[in-house]
Design a protein around this motif. Sequence first.
Motif, PDB file in Angstrom:
ATOM      1  N   HIS A  20       0.829  -1.191   0.000  1.00  0.00           N
ATOM      2  CA  HIS A  20       0.000   0.000   0.000  1.00  0.00           C
ATOM      3  C   HIS A  20       0.870   1.250   0.000  1.00  0.00           C
ATOM      4  CE1 HIS A  20      -3.350  -2.624   0.878  1.00  0.00           C
ATOM      5  NE2 HIS A  20      -2.625  -3.156   1.849  1.00  0.00           N
ATOM      6  N   PRO A  21       0.467   2.272  -0.767  1.00  0.00           N
ATOM      7  CA  PRO A  21       1.227   3.524  -0.764  1.00  0.00           C
ATOM      8  C   PRO A  21       1.238   4.172   0.615  1.00  0.00           C
ATOM      9  CG  PRO A  21      -0.316   3.453  -2.600  1.00  0.00           C
ATOM     10  CD  PRO A  21      -0.642   2.295  -1.710  1.00  0.00           C
ATOM     11  N   VAL A  29       3.784  23.285  -5.037  1.00  0.00           N
ATOM     12  CA  VAL A  29       4.740  23.407  -6.139  1.00  0.00           C
ATOM     13  C   VAL A  29       4.181  24.451  -7.087  1.00  0.00           C
ATOM     14  CG1 VAL A  29       5.942  22.244  -8.015  1.00  0.00           C
ATOM     15  CG2 VAL A  29       5.391  20.984  -5.932  1.00  0.00           C
ATOM     16  N   GLY A  30       4.775  25.660  -7.081  1.00  0.00           N
ATOM     17  CA  GLY A  30       4.211  26.758  -7.857  1.00  0.00           C
ATOM     18  C   GLY A  30       2.798  27.013  -7.377  1.00  0.00           C
ATOM     19  N   ALA A  31       1.830  26.894  -8.273  1.00  0.00           N
ATOM     20  CA  ALA A  31       0.424  27.106  -7.930  1.00  0.00           C
ATOM     21  C   ALA A  31      -0.283  25.794  -7.600  1.00  0.00           C
ATOM     22  CB  ALA A  31      -0.280  27.781  -9.107  1.00  0.00           C
ATOM     23  N   HIS A  32       0.451  24.695  -7.540  1.00  0.00           N
ATOM     24  CA  HIS A  32      -0.154  23.368  -7.389  1.00  0.00           C
ATOM     25  C   HIS A  32       0.108  22.784  -6.007  1.00  0.00           C
ATOM     26  CE1 HIS A  32      -0.519  23.718 -11.700  1.00  0.00           C
ATOM     27  NE2 HIS A  32       0.785  24.004 -11.727  1.00  0.00           N
ATOM     28  N   ARG A  33      -0.956  22.524  -5.286  1.00  0.00           N
ATOM     29  CA  ARG A  33      -0.832  21.832  -3.993  1.00  0.00           C
ATOM     30  C   ARG A  33      -0.914  20.340  -4.292  1.00  0.00           C
ATOM     31  NH1 ARG A  33      -0.668  23.795   0.681  1.00  0.00           N
ATOM     32  NH2 ARG A  33      -1.567  25.775   0.082  1.00  0.00           N
ATOM     33  N   VAL A  34       0.115  19.607  -3.907  1.00  0.00           N
ATOM     34  CA  VAL A  34       0.159  18.168  -4.195  1.00  0.00           C
ATOM     35  C   VAL A  34       0.425  17.367  -2.931  1.00  0.00           C
ATOM     36  CG1 VAL A  34       0.922  18.447  -6.597  1.00  0.00           C
ATOM     37  CG2 VAL A  34       2.626  18.191  -4.801  1.00  0.00           C
ATOM     38  N   ARG A  35      -0.145  16.205  -2.902  1.00  0.00           N
ATOM     39  CA  ARG A  35       0.105  15.223  -1.840  1.00  0.00           C
ATOM     40  C   ARG A  35       1.000  14.152  -2.465  1.00  0.00           C
ATOM     41  NH1 ARG A  35      -5.023  14.239   1.036  1.00  0.00           N
ATOM     42  NH2 ARG A  35      -4.284  16.103   2.064  1.00  0.00           N
ATOM     43  N   VAL A  36       2.092  13.838  -1.797  1.00  0.00           N
ATOM     44  CA  VAL A  36       3.083  12.896  -2.327  1.00  0.00           C
ATOM     45  C   VAL A  36       2.911  11.546  -1.621  1.00  0.00           C
ATOM     46  CG1 VAL A  36       5.537  12.460  -2.716  1.00  0.00           C
ATOM     47  CG2 VAL A  36       4.677  14.827  -2.700  1.00  0.00           C
ATOM     48  N   TRP A  37       2.743  10.499  -2.417  1.00  0.00           N
ATOM     49  CA  TRP A  37       2.612   9.122  -1.931  1.00  0.00           C
ATOM     50  C   TRP A  37       3.723   8.300  -2.560  1.00  0.00           C
ATOM     51  CZ3 TRP A  37      -1.574   7.618   1.196  1.00  0.00           C
ATOM     52  CH2 TRP A  37      -2.587   8.561   1.337  1.00  0.00           C
ATOM     53  N   ARG A  40       6.715   0.671  -2.706  1.00  0.00           N
ATOM     54  CA  ARG A  40       7.702  -0.225  -3.299  1.00  0.00           C
ATOM     55  C   ARG A  40       7.075  -1.608  -3.378  1.00  0.00           C
ATOM     56  NH1 ARG A  40      13.038   1.749   0.012  1.00  0.00           N
ATOM     57  NH2 ARG A  40      13.600   3.402  -1.408  1.00  0.00           N
ATOM     58  N   PRO A  41       6.346  -1.872  -4.445  1.00  0.00           N
ATOM     59  CA  PRO A  41       5.644  -3.148  -4.549  1.00  0.00           C
ATOM     60  C   PRO A  41       6.556  -4.341  -4.823  1.00  0.00           C
ATOM     61  CG  PRO A  41       5.306  -1.846  -6.520  1.00  0.00           C
ATOM     62  CD  PRO A  41       6.077  -0.988  -5.570  1.00  0.00           C
ATOM     63  N   ALA A  42       7.776  -4.095  -5.252  1.00  0.00           N
ATOM     64  CA  ALA A  42       8.700  -5.190  -5.560  1.00  0.00           C
ATOM     65  C   ALA A  42      10.129  -4.687  -5.433  1.00  0.00           C
ATOM     66  CB  ALA A  42       8.463  -5.701  -6.980  1.00  0.00           C
ATOM     67  N   ARG A  43      11.055  -5.608  -5.250  1.00  0.00           N
ATOM     68  CA  ARG A  43      12.473  -5.215  -5.190  1.00  0.00           C
ATOM     69  C   ARG A  43      12.861  -4.546  -6.500  1.00  0.00           C
ATOM     70  NH1 ARG A  43      14.319  -6.783  -0.685  1.00  0.00           N
ATOM     71  NH2 ARG A  43      13.933  -8.804   0.284  1.00  0.00           N
ATOM     72  N   GLY A  44      13.574  -3.456  -6.369  1.00  0.00           N
ATOM     73  CA  GLY A  44      14.048  -2.755  -7.555  1.00  0.00           C
ATOM     74  C   GLY A  44      13.003  -1.877  -8.215  1.00  0.00           C
ATOM     75  N   LEU A  45      11.813  -1.736  -7.606  1.00  0.00           N
ATOM     76  CA  LEU A  45      10.763  -0.896  -8.179  1.00  0.00           C
ATOM     77  C   LEU A  45      10.244   0.055  -7.098  1.00  0.00           C
ATOM     78  CD1 LEU A  45       8.788  -0.119 -10.455  1.00  0.00           C
ATOM     79  CD2 LEU A  45       7.283  -1.946  -9.620  1.00  0.00           C
ATOM     80  N   THR A  46      10.274   1.350  -7.401  1.00  0.00           N
ATOM     81  CA  THR A  46       9.743   2.369  -6.500  1.00  0.00           C
ATOM     82  C   THR A  46       8.782   3.220  -7.307  1.00  0.00           C
ATOM     83  OG1 THR A  46      11.768   2.444  -5.200  1.00  0.00           O
ATOM     84  CG2 THR A  46      10.304   4.344  -5.023  1.00  0.00           C
ATOM     85  N   ARG A  47       7.608   3.499  -6.740  1.00  0.00           N
ATOM     86  CA  ARG A  47       6.635   4.365  -7.403  1.00  0.00           C
ATOM     87  C   ARG A  47       6.344   5.569  -6.511  1.00  0.00           C
ATOM     88  NH1 ARG A  47       2.178  -0.119  -8.943  1.00  0.00           N
ATOM     89  NH2 ARG A  47       1.968   0.057  -6.692  1.00  0.00           N
ATOM     90  N   ILE A  48       6.294   6.745  -7.138  1.00  0.00           N
ATOM     91  CA  ILE A  48       5.920   7.983  -6.480  1.00  0.00           C
ATOM     92  C   ILE A  48       4.641   8.448  -7.168  1.00  0.00           C
ATOM     93  CG2 ILE A  48       6.582  10.355  -5.917  1.00  0.00           C
ATOM     94  CD1 ILE A  48       8.503   8.300  -4.722  1.00  0.00           C
ATOM     95  N   MET A  49       3.629   8.786  -6.384  1.00  0.00           N
ATOM     96  CA  MET A  49       2.370   9.244  -6.951  1.00  0.00           C
ATOM     97  C   MET A  49       2.031  10.612  -6.375  1.00  0.00           C
ATOM     98  SD  MET A  49       1.121   5.447  -6.359  1.00  0.00           S
ATOM     99  CE  MET A  49       2.262   5.530  -5.009  1.00  0.00           C
ATOM    100  N   LEU A  50       1.544  11.511  -7.225  1.00  0.00           N
ATOM    101  CA  LEU A  50       1.143  12.840  -6.798  1.00  0.00           C
ATOM    102  C   LEU A  50      -0.363  12.965  -6.973  1.00  0.00           C
ATOM    103  CD1 LEU A  50       3.889  14.946  -8.600  1.00  0.00           C
ATOM    104  CD2 LEU A  50       3.973  13.953  -6.316  1.00  0.00           C
ATOM    105  N   ALA A  51      -1.027  13.571  -5.995  1.00  0.00           N
ATOM    106  CA  ALA A  51      -2.468  13.806  -6.076  1.00  0.00           C
ATOM    107  C   ALA A  51      -2.734  15.272  -5.764  1.00  0.00           C
ATOM    108  CB  ALA A  51      -3.203  12.919  -5.081  1.00  0.00           C
ATOM    109  N   ASP A  52      -3.749  15.844  -6.429  1.00  0.00           N
ATOM    110  CA  ASP A  52      -4.108  17.228  -6.157  1.00  0.00           C
ATOM    111  C   ASP A  52      -5.002  17.302  -4.918  1.00  0.00           C
ATOM    112  OD1 ASP A  52      -6.688  16.468  -6.981  1.00  0.00           O
ATOM    113  OD2 ASP A  52      -6.525  17.470  -8.921  1.00  0.00           O
TER     114      ASP A  52
END
Length: 99
Positions: A20-21, A29-37, A40-52
């Motif tokens: 789970h994220p 960021v500038g005019a954009h409010r973002v939530r950062v999630w 790491r669902p697997a070894r060697g893989l990282t995901r970053i997700m941004l939501a408004d």
Amino acid sequence: MNGPHRGSLAGSALPPLTDHPVRLADLLVGAHRVRVWADRPARGLTRIMLADAAGRGCGDATLQGETLTVTLPNSWCAADRAATTCMIARLVHEDGAGA
């Protein structure tokens, strides 16, 4: 990081292997409010997700091995896109995610 952003990911660690994220930060960021999630669902893989503020996705990044791929909205100005890309790169590389 210098540039048009407020807030910080300093001290935010990427999660270990997880199904789970994990919420890392809320940033302006500038005019954009973002939530950062991140996850790491697997070894060697990282995901970053941004939501408004409404919870809609507004960008993401994937680090697989040494390759970092960042996707951001075309409607964002170049400075906001560059600042966000640098923030994501700094987060994954300072954490050692590519190791």
